[in-house]
Design a protein around this motif. Structure first.
Motif, PDB file in Angstrom:
ATOM      1  N   GLU A 172     110.577  11.530  18.521  1.00 26.74           N
ATOM      2  CA  GLU A 172     110.387  10.897  17.197  1.00 26.74           C
ATOM      3  C   GLU A 172     110.089  11.964  16.134  1.00 26.74           C
ATOM      4  O   GLU A 172     109.247  12.841  16.359  1.00 26.74           O
ATOM      5  CB  GLU A 172     109.211   9.929  17.311  1.00 26.74           C
ATOM      6  N   LEU A 173     110.759  11.869  14.986  1.00 26.54           N
ATOM      7  CA  LEU A 173     110.590  12.895  13.948  1.00 26.54           C
ATOM      8  C   LEU A 173     110.242  12.261  12.616  1.00 26.54           C
ATOM      9  O   LEU A 173     110.907  11.310  12.185  1.00 26.54           O
ATOM     10  CB  LEU A 173     111.890  13.682  13.793  1.00 26.54           C
ATOM     11  N   VAL A 174     109.243  12.828  11.963  1.00 26.59           N
ATOM     12  CA  VAL A 174     108.773  12.274  10.697  1.00 26.59           C
ATOM     13  C   VAL A 174     108.639  13.416   9.694  1.00 26.59           C
ATOM     14  O   VAL A 174     108.325  14.540  10.067  1.00 26.59           O
ATOM     15  CB  VAL A 174     107.388  11.597  10.915  1.00 26.59           C
ATOM     16  N   TRP A 175     108.948  13.138   8.430  1.00 26.24           N
ATOM     17  CA  TRP A 175     108.639  14.109   7.359  1.00 26.24           C
ATOM     18  C   TRP A 175     107.933  13.366   6.236  1.00 26.24           C
ATOM     19  O   TRP A 175     108.050  12.156   6.099  1.00 26.24           O
ATOM     20  CB  TRP A 175     109.886  14.836   6.872  1.00 26.24           C
ATOM     21  N   ARG A 176     107.181  14.128   5.435  1.00 18.26           N
ATOM     22  CA  ARG A 176     106.357  13.533   4.381  1.00 18.26           C
ATOM     23  C   ARG A 176     106.898  13.905   3.003  1.00 18.26           C
ATOM     24  O   ARG A 176     107.313  15.038   2.787  1.00 18.26           O
ATOM     25  CB  ARG A 176     104.920  14.041   4.546  1.00 18.26           C
ATOM     26  N   ASP A 177     106.858  12.954   2.068  1.00 19.95           N
ATOM     27  CA  ASP A 177     107.311  13.268   0.710  1.00 19.95           C
ATOM     28  C   ASP A 177     106.120  13.575  -0.199  1.00 19.95           C
ATOM     29  O   ASP A 177     104.963  13.523   0.223  1.00 19.95           O
ATOM     30  CB  ASP A 177     108.217  12.152   0.162  1.00 19.95           C
ATOM     31  N   CYS A 178     106.428  13.894  -1.446  1.00 20.45           N
ATOM     32  CA  CYS A 178     105.397  14.315  -2.402  1.00 20.45           C
ATOM     33  C   CYS A 178     104.376  13.225  -2.691  1.00 20.45           C
ATOM     34  O   CYS A 178     103.269  13.519  -3.140  1.00 20.45           O
ATOM     35  CB  CYS A 178     106.042  14.714  -3.724  1.00 20.45           C
ATOM     36  N   GLU A 179     104.783  11.973  -2.487  1.00 15.31           N
ATOM     37  CA  GLU A 179     103.835  10.864  -2.722  1.00 15.31           C
ATOM     38  C   GLU A 179     102.972  10.592  -1.501  1.00 15.31           C
ATOM     39  O   GLU A 179     102.185   9.642  -1.497  1.00 15.31           O
ATOM     40  CB  GLU A 179     104.594   9.586  -3.080  1.00 15.31           C
ATOM     41  N   GLY A 180     103.159  11.390  -0.450  1.00 16.51           N
ATOM     42  CA  GLY A 180     102.370  11.186   0.765  1.00 16.51           C
ATOM     43  C   GLY A 180     102.946  10.120   1.684  1.00 16.51           C
ATOM     44  O   GLY A 180     102.313   9.721   2.665  1.00 16.51           O
ATOM     45  N   MET A 181     104.183   9.688   1.386  1.00 18.28           N
ATOM     46  CA  MET A 181     104.840   8.681   2.251  1.00 18.28           C
ATOM     47  C   MET A 181     105.523   9.386   3.420  1.00 18.28           C
ATOM     48  O   MET A 181     106.183  10.418   3.225  1.00 18.28           O
ATOM     49  CB  MET A 181     105.936   7.958   1.461  1.00 18.28           C
ATOM     50  N   ASP A 182     105.406   8.797   4.597  1.00 20.33           N
ATOM     51  CA  ASP A 182     106.099   9.343   5.763  1.00 20.33           C
ATOM     52  C   ASP A 182     107.461   8.676   5.944  1.00 20.33           C
ATOM     53  O   ASP A 182     107.603   7.474   5.721  1.00 20.33           O
ATOM     54  CB  ASP A 182     105.252   9.131   7.024  1.00 20.33           C
ATOM     55  N   HIS A 183     108.445   9.477   6.334  1.00 24.19           N
ATOM     56  CA  HIS A 183     109.803   8.963   6.553  1.00 24.19           C
ATOM     57  C   HIS A 183     110.241   9.350   7.962  1.00 24.19           C
ATOM     58  O   HIS A 183     110.012  10.486   8.387  1.00 24.19           O
ATOM     59  CB  HIS A 183     110.788   9.591   5.563  1.00 24.19           C
ATOM     60  N   ARG A 184     110.905   8.406   8.640  1.00 25.26           N
ATOM     61  CA  ARG A 184     111.416   8.719   9.971  1.00 25.26           C
ATOM     62  C   ARG A 184     112.785   9.391   9.808  1.00 25.26           C
ATOM     63  O   ARG A 184     113.635   8.893   9.054  1.00 25.26           O
ATOM     64  CB  ARG A 184     111.569   7.431  10.780  1.00 25.26           C
ATOM     65  N   ALA A 185     112.965  10.524  10.451  1.00 29.37           N
ATOM     66  CA  ALA A 185     114.257  11.222  10.358  1.00 29.37           C
ATOM     67  C   ALA A 185     115.244  10.581  11.336  1.00 29.37           C
ATOM     68  O   ALA A 185     114.847  10.185  12.434  1.00 29.37           O
ATOM     69  CB  ALA A 185     114.076  12.700  10.671  1.00 29.37           C
TER      70      ALA A 185
END
Ligand code: GLU
Length: 301
Positions: A172-185
């Motif tokens: 499972e892979l996740v990255w975070r955006d500038c607003e602090g939201m996590d997104h699943r890759a």
């Protein structure tokens, strides 16, 4: 300012952003927006702003484009820290990363031409895909002996990642955006992408991932047109044991009718604006304020 004086002045030396243009043409207002956002984000926090020239595509990169890019950034009033980084001088790093992925059994040589791929896709009647055409896997299951024979015979080949195997390895892979939201890759959506091209020693995906990590980029600030590729960059980070920066994808510039302001729609280059006497700082301030910049329409080129 070096790291020590930045710390002493209360800045955050851990903030590092970059502008990473490909010198395959002149810069346009959309590039200026990316550069300004990356620059300002870092400067507002006492961080570092780097300039990286993505010139691994030897056939399309031109020194005169590099020179124009540097002039454009100065015209906008943007100053970068340290020397300009050139990907063409860092090919050994990409080769090391490829060796590691190859050693892990995650890459395979692909001998296909564009025509081979197009023919296979047409024959399979597969529906068009959101990410564009996904490689249909023609070379994935070639026997080892056949691969070796074709490589030894000097047949031109790219190296593709076996995406299913890579995703299974990475989990499972996740990255975070500038607003602090996590997104699943979702790297699988891209299929077996090329990591080393027939005509270039690394692909954009590999070079950008390796370089962002090598330069400790903390925040990748770029246009939303590159957002889908974050899936692939996040995967490569996991496979190569590299840290994941925060990703900030900004909206693209549009004209009054909401059309994307891109070169194919006749938006002037920054060089043409400069030559037409447009004032760079005012132009940059308009972009910062979200206004249609002064001078657009005043110059064509
Ligand atoms: N070199 C890429 C381009 O000019 C941008 C790379 C990036 O910001 O990730 O589109």
């Amino acid at each position: 300012m070096n790291d020590k004086s930045r710390l002493e002045s209360g800045g955050d030396a851990a903030i590092v952003t970059r502008f990473a243009p490909s010198p395959t043409g002149r810069l346009h207002p959309g590039h200026a927006l990316s550069a300004i956002l990356a620059h300002d984000f870092s400067r507002a926090r006492g961080g570092t702003f780097l300039l990286r020239i993505e010139d691994i595509d030897g056939a399309r990169s031109r020194p005169e484009h590099v020179a124009a890019i540097l002039d454009d950034l100065r015209w906008l009033g943007l100053h970068w820290d340290g020397p300009v980084l050139y990907q063409s001088q860092r090919l050994g790093l990409y080769e090391d990363a490829l060796d590691r992925l190859r050693g892990a059994g995650l890459l395979y040589p692909c001998f296909c031409t564009r025509a081979d791929i197009a023919r296979e896709i047409a024959a399979s009647g597969s529906a068009p895909h959101g990410m564009g055409e996904v490689y249909p896997g023609i070379c994935r299951d070639l026997a080892e002996a056949q691969r070796t024979r074709r490589i030894v015979a000097g047949e031109p080949h790219a190296w593709r990642i076996d995406m299913a195997a890579a995703v299974e390895r990475a989990g499972e892979l996740v990255w975070r955006d500038c607003e602090g939201m996590d997104h699943r890759a979702d790297p699988l959506a891209h299929g077996d992408v090329v990591l080393a091209r027939k005509d270039a020693p690394a692909s954009y995906h590999l070079a950008v991932t390796v370089d962002d990590a090598a330069r400790h980029i903390s925040h990748v600030i770029r246009g939303v047109d590159l957002l889908p590729f974050t899936d692939i960059h996040r995967l490569l980070q996991a496979l190569l044991g590299l840290p994941t920066p925060v990703y900030c994808h900004h909206a693209l510039l549009t004209d009054e009718s909401g059309q994307r302001l891109a070169k194919r729609h006749g938006a002037p280059t920054l060089e043409a604006l400069r030559r037409a006497g447009v004032e760079g700082h005012a132009f940059a301030d308009d972009l910062r304020a979200g206004r249609m910049p002064v001078g657009i329409g005043a110059a064509k080129g």
